[in-house]
Design a protein around this motif. Structure first.
Motif, PDB file in Angstrom:
ATOM      1  N   ILE A  81       0.821  -1.067  -0.041  1.00 46.16           N
ATOM      2  CA  ILE A  81      -0.094  -0.030   0.003  1.00 46.16           C
ATOM      3  C   ILE A  81       0.956   1.369  -0.172  1.00 46.16           C
ATOM      4  O   ILE A  81       2.016   1.325   0.668  1.00 46.16           O
ATOM      5  N   VAL A  82       0.627   2.246  -0.867  1.00 44.31           N
ATOM      6  CA  VAL A  82       1.549   3.257  -1.023  1.00 44.31           C
ATOM      7  C   VAL A  82       0.685   4.483  -0.814  1.00 44.31           C
ATOM      8  O   VAL A  82      -0.693   4.521  -0.933  1.00 44.31           O
ATOM      9  N   SER A  83       1.200   5.613  -0.618  1.00 43.84           N
ATOM     10  CA  SER A  83       0.721   7.184  -0.642  1.00 43.84           C
ATOM     11  C   SER A  83       1.742   7.806  -1.573  1.00 43.84           C
ATOM     12  O   SER A  83       2.754   7.699  -1.980  1.00 43.84           O
ATOM     13  N   ALA A  84       1.136   8.713  -2.541  1.00 43.98           N
ATOM     14  CA  ALA A  84       2.084   9.064  -3.491  1.00 43.98           C
ATOM     15  C   ALA A  84       1.356  10.337  -4.095  1.00 43.98           C
ATOM     16  O   ALA A  84       0.079  10.738  -3.839  1.00 43.98           O
ATOM     17  N   SER A  85       2.316  11.411  -4.572  1.00 40.64           N
ATOM     18  CA  SER A  85       1.960  12.705  -5.082  1.00 40.64           C
ATOM     19  C   SER A  85       2.507  12.364  -6.479  1.00 40.64           C
ATOM     20  O   SER A  85       3.466  11.735  -6.771  1.00 40.64           O
ATOM     21  N   GLY A  86       1.734  13.245  -7.413  1.00 40.14           N
ATOM     22  CA  GLY A  86       2.330  13.322  -8.883  1.00 40.14           C
ATOM     23  C   GLY A  86       1.310  14.000  -9.742  1.00 40.14           C
ATOM     24  O   GLY A  86       0.534  14.737  -9.278  1.00 40.14           O
ATOM     25  N   THR A  87       1.364  13.713 -10.998  1.00 37.51           N
ATOM     26  CA  THR A  87       0.786  14.346 -12.074  1.00 37.51           C
ATOM     27  C   THR A  87       0.239  13.395 -13.115  1.00 37.51           C
ATOM     28  O   THR A  87       1.031  12.440 -13.204  1.00 37.51           O
TER      29      THR A  87
ATOM     30  N   PHE B 195      -2.007  15.474  -8.063  1.00 37.31           N
ATOM     31  CA  PHE B 195      -2.673  14.832  -6.916  1.00 37.31           C
ATOM     32  C   PHE B 195      -1.886  14.293  -5.970  1.00 37.31           C
ATOM     33  O   PHE B 195      -0.543  14.146  -6.124  1.00 37.31           O
ATOM     34  N   THR B 196      -2.414  14.236  -4.628  1.00 40.87           N
ATOM     35  CA  THR B 196      -2.077  13.414  -3.666  1.00 40.87           C
ATOM     36  C   THR B 196      -2.889  12.420  -3.025  1.00 40.87           C
ATOM     37  O   THR B 196      -3.994  12.889  -2.814  1.00 40.87           O
TER      38      THR B 196
ATOM     39  N   THR C  91     -12.278   1.537 -31.637  1.00 40.57           N
ATOM     40  CA  THR C  91     -11.691   2.429 -32.368  1.00 40.57           C
ATOM     41  C   THR C  91     -11.161   3.715 -31.663  1.00 40.57           C
ATOM     42  O   THR C  91     -10.323   4.431 -32.382  1.00 40.57           O
ATOM     43  N   GLU C  92     -11.885   3.899 -30.383  1.00 37.02           N
ATOM     44  CA  GLU C  92     -11.385   5.090 -29.778  1.00 37.02           C
ATOM     45  C   GLU C  92     -10.322   4.970 -28.815  1.00 37.02           C
ATOM     46  O   GLU C  92     -10.245   3.879 -28.442  1.00 37.02           O
ATOM     47  N   SER C  93      -9.441   5.885 -28.597  1.00 33.32           N
ATOM     48  CA  SER C  93      -8.180   5.718 -27.964  1.00 33.32           C
ATOM     49  C   SER C  93      -7.889   7.148 -27.130  1.00 33.32           C
ATOM     50  O   SER C  93      -8.359   8.113 -27.615  1.00 33.32           O
ATOM     51  N   ALA C  94      -7.057   7.021 -26.042  1.00 35.59           N
ATOM     52  CA  ALA C  94      -6.384   8.261 -25.651  1.00 35.59           C
ATOM     53  C   ALA C  94      -5.130   7.843 -24.985  1.00 35.59           C
ATOM     54  O   ALA C  94      -4.822   6.796 -24.664  1.00 35.59           O
ATOM     55  N   SER C  95      -4.458   8.999 -24.970  1.00 43.40           N
ATOM     56  CA  SER C  95      -2.688   8.880 -24.328  1.00 43.40           C
ATOM     57  C   SER C  95      -2.505   9.900 -23.594  1.00 43.40           C
ATOM     58  O   SER C  95      -3.017  10.849 -23.537  1.00 43.40           O
ATOM     59  N   GLY C  96      -1.477   9.596 -22.851  1.00 43.49           N
ATOM     60  CA  GLY C  96      -1.158  10.730 -21.913  1.00 43.49           C
ATOM     61  C   GLY C  96       0.295  10.155 -20.929  1.00 43.49           C
ATOM     62  O   GLY C  96       0.762   9.069 -21.540  1.00 43.49           O
ATOM     63  N   SER C  97       0.512  10.851 -19.973  1.00 42.03           N
ATOM     64  CA  SER C  97       1.769  10.395 -19.400  1.00 42.03           C
ATOM     65  C   SER C  97       1.350  10.594 -17.794  1.00 42.03           C
ATOM     66  O   SER C  97       0.395  11.150 -17.373  1.00 42.03           O
ATOM     67  N   LEU C  98       2.137   9.833 -17.030  1.00 40.78           N
ATOM     68  CA  LEU C  98       1.984   9.775 -15.577  1.00 40.78           C
ATOM     69  C   LEU C  98       3.548   9.843 -14.975  1.00 40.78           C
ATOM     70  O   LEU C  98       4.465   9.402 -15.307  1.00 40.78           O
ATOM     71  N   CYS C  99       3.553  10.771 -13.776  1.00 34.95           N
ATOM     72  CA  CYS C  99       4.597  10.967 -13.098  1.00 34.95           C
ATOM     73  C   CYS C  99       4.418  10.879 -11.722  1.00 34.95           C
ATOM     74  O   CYS C  99       3.220  11.622 -11.226  1.00 34.95           O
ATOM     75  N   LEU C 100       4.832   9.669 -10.860  1.00 27.58           N
ATOM     76  CA  LEU C 100       4.297   9.621  -9.497  1.00 27.58           C
ATOM     77  C   LEU C 100       5.768   9.577  -8.575  1.00 27.58           C
ATOM     78  O   LEU C 100       6.777   8.997  -9.094  1.00 27.58           O
ATOM     79  N   THR C 101       5.576   9.769  -7.568  1.00 26.78           N
ATOM     80  CA  THR C 101       6.544   9.688  -6.418  1.00 26.78           C
ATOM     81  C   THR C 101       6.003   8.800  -5.188  1.00 26.78           C
ATOM     82  O   THR C 101       5.131   9.544  -4.452  1.00 26.78           O
ATOM     83  N   PRO C 102       6.015   7.666  -5.314  1.00 24.43           N
ATOM     84  CA  PRO C 102       5.377   6.888  -4.186  1.00 24.43           C
ATOM     85  C   PRO C 102       5.999   6.770  -2.997  1.00 24.43           C
ATOM     86  O   PRO C 102       7.216   6.987  -3.072  1.00 24.43           O
TER      87      PRO C 102
END
Length: 119
Positions: free
Chosen positions: A43-49, A86-87, A104-115
């Motif tokens: 189980i973690v706690s994390a901040s990120g975007t 978020f945190t 046929t529909e999609s989405a893309s992006g990125s995650l940056c996380l400090t757990p």
């Protein structure tokens, strides 16, 4: 992941002298199929975007779901070209789910996380 270095690391574009963990990844999802983009064995706690950088025309939102086992802890909804800081405390999985029923529909992006992990 860009969290490598001798005395200084770069995590999520920020120079830091010490980082416990740093997770950086790009993601791609299709239709309403839930896709796990992060899973920990503790189980973690994390901040990120998390950023939703592009969608096809039929995908209007993506739900970001933080859960502990089968229990949902927190849910956020992103629209195209939105970014969320978020945190969140007490989760082990991050899942994404789009809102389009079409394969046929999609989405893309990125995650940056400090757990952060409890001892």
């Amino acid at each position: 992941m860009s969290c490598l270095g001798n005395t200084t690391v770069i995590c999520c574009g920020i120079k830091r002298h010490f980082v416990q963990d740093c997770v950086e990844c790009s993601w791609l999802i299709f239709n309403q199929t839930p896709t796990i983009i992060f899973q920990a064995n503790k189980i973690v706690s994390a901040s990120g975007t998390i950023e939703l950088s592009s969608t096809t025309s039929g995908m209007t939102t993506v739900d970001v779901i933080f859960s502990k086992g089968a229990t949902i802890i927190k849910t956020f909804t992103l629209e195209n070209q939105q970014c969320l800081a978020f945190t969140v405390v007490g989760f082990d999985t991050i899942t994404l789910r789009g809102d389009s029923p079409s394969s046929t529909e999609s989405a893309s992006g990125s995650l940056c996380l400090t757990p952060r992990y409890q001892i």
